[in-house]
Design a protein around this motif. Structure first.
Motif, short mmCIF file in Angstrom:
data_model
loop_
_atom_site.label_atom_id
_atom_site.label_comp_id
_atom_site.label_asym_id
_atom_site.label_seq_id
_atom_site.Cartn_x
_atom_site.Cartn_y
_atom_site.Cartn_z
N GLY A 59 18.42 42.80 72.41
CA GLY A 59 18.40 42.31 70.68
C GLY A 59 17.69 40.87 70.57
N GLN A 60 17.55 40.09 71.78
CA GLN A 60 17.03 38.90 70.54
C GLN A 60 15.82 38.65 70.91
OE1 GLN A 60 19.56 35.90 70.80
NE2 GLN A 60 21.01 36.95 71.15
N PRO A 61 15.69 38.03 69.96
CA PRO A 61 14.06 37.79 69.57
C PRO A 61 13.42 36.86 70.42
CG PRO A 61 14.80 36.56 68.04
CD PRO A 61 16.02 37.42 69.04
N SER A 62 11.85 37.35 70.34
CA SER A 62 11.26 36.59 71.80
C SER A 62 9.38 36.80 70.90
CB SER A 62 10.92 37.08 73.16
OG SER A 62 12.11 36.94 73.93
N TYR A 63 8.81 36.12 71.64
CA TYR A 63 7.64 35.81 70.85
C TYR A 63 6.57 35.58 72.30
CZ TYR A 63 9.12 34.54 66.14
OH TYR A 63 10.74 34.29 65.61
N PHE A 64 5.59 36.56 71.84
CA PHE A 64 4.07 36.94 73.37
C PHE A 64 3.17 36.45 72.04
CE2 PHE A 64 1.19 39.83 74.96
CZ PHE A 64 2.18 39.68 76.39
N MET A 65 2.61 35.42 73.31
CA MET A 65 1.09 34.79 73.46
C MET A 65 0.06 35.51 74.94
SD MET A 65 1.84 31.22 71.41
CE MET A 65 0.39 31.05 70.81
N VAL A 107 -11.47 30.30 75.93
CA VAL A 107 -12.06 31.15 74.81
C VAL A 107 -11.90 31.70 74.15
CG1 VAL A 107 -14.25 33.21 75.48
CG2 VAL A 107 -13.12 32.03 77.14
N ASN A 108 -10.28 32.13 73.77
CA ASN A 108 -9.77 33.25 73.05
C ASN A 108 -8.07 33.04 72.84
OD1 ASN A 108 -9.31 35.16 70.47
ND2 ASN A 108 -9.70 36.83 71.80
N SER A 109 -7.25 33.21 72.01
CA SER A 109 -5.72 33.49 72.55
C SER A 109 -5.31 34.07 71.52
CB SER A 109 -5.33 31.83 71.90
OG SER A 109 -5.72 31.42 70.26
N ALA A 110 -4.45 34.54 71.35
CA ALA A 110 -4.34 35.84 70.87
C ALA A 110 -2.43 35.38 69.98
CB ALA A 110 -4.09 37.10 70.78
N GLY A 111 -1.25 35.92 69.40
CA GLY A 111 -0.66 35.67 69.00
C GLY A 111 0.06 34.65 68.63
N PRO A 112 0.89 34.36 67.94
CA PRO A 112 2.41 34.63 68.65
C PRO A 112 3.10 36.67 67.85
CG PRO A 112 3.03 33.29 67.07
CD PRO A 112 1.98 33.04 67.11
N TYR A 113 3.02 37.01 68.48
CA TYR A 113 3.86 38.56 68.27
C TYR A 113 5.16 38.15 68.88
CZ TYR A 113 -1.37 39.78 68.76
OH TYR A 113 -2.69 39.58 68.76
N ARG A 114 6.01 38.75 67.82
CA ARG A 114 7.68 38.28 67.88
C ARG A 114 8.23 39.77 68.50
NH1 ARG A 114 12.00 37.06 63.91
NH2 ARG A 114 13.29 37.89 64.76
N ILE A 115 8.55 39.94 69.20
CA ILE A 115 9.04 41.30 69.78
C ILE A 115 10.52 41.54 70.32
CG2 ILE A 115 7.21 41.86 71.26
CD1 ILE A 115 8.49 40.70 73.67
N THR A 116 11.27 42.30 70.53
CA THR A 116 12.50 42.26 70.66
C THR A 116 13.20 42.67 72.03
OG1 THR A 116 12.87 43.08 67.99
CG2 THR A 116 14.92 43.05 69.68
N GLU A 117 13.38 42.33 72.83
CA GLU A 117 14.20 42.40 73.44
C GLU A 117 15.54 43.26 73.79
OE1 GLU A 117 13.00 40.97 77.13
OE2 GLU A 117 12.28 39.83 75.65
N GLU A 118 15.25 44.03 74.75
CA GLU A 118 16.71 44.92 74.92
C GLU A 118 17.98 44.74 74.53
OE1 GLU A 118 17.04 47.06 78.65
OE2 GLU A 118 14.76 47.91 78.55
#
Length: 53
Positions: free
Chosen positions: A35-41, A22-33
């Protein structure tokens, strides 16, 4: 690539639980504690099933 895989999973094949994406959102870049970047969808799926016997 992830969006392609999710969208391709929606089929009417017997036994396939994913009917529609039905729908999708992202990817959103987030930073873990650390300091490593991750992406969330997120994805909104319509699923089908059968009752338990």
């Amino acid at each position: 690539m992830v969006k392609m895989i999710i969208n391709d999973s929606a089929r009417t094949d017997p036994g396939n639980p994913v009917a529609v994406v039905v729908n999708s959102a992202g990817p959103y870049r987030i930073t873990e504690e650390s300091g490593q970047p991750s992406y969330f969808m997120t994805f909104e799926l319509v699923v089908v099933g059968k009752p338990f016997d």
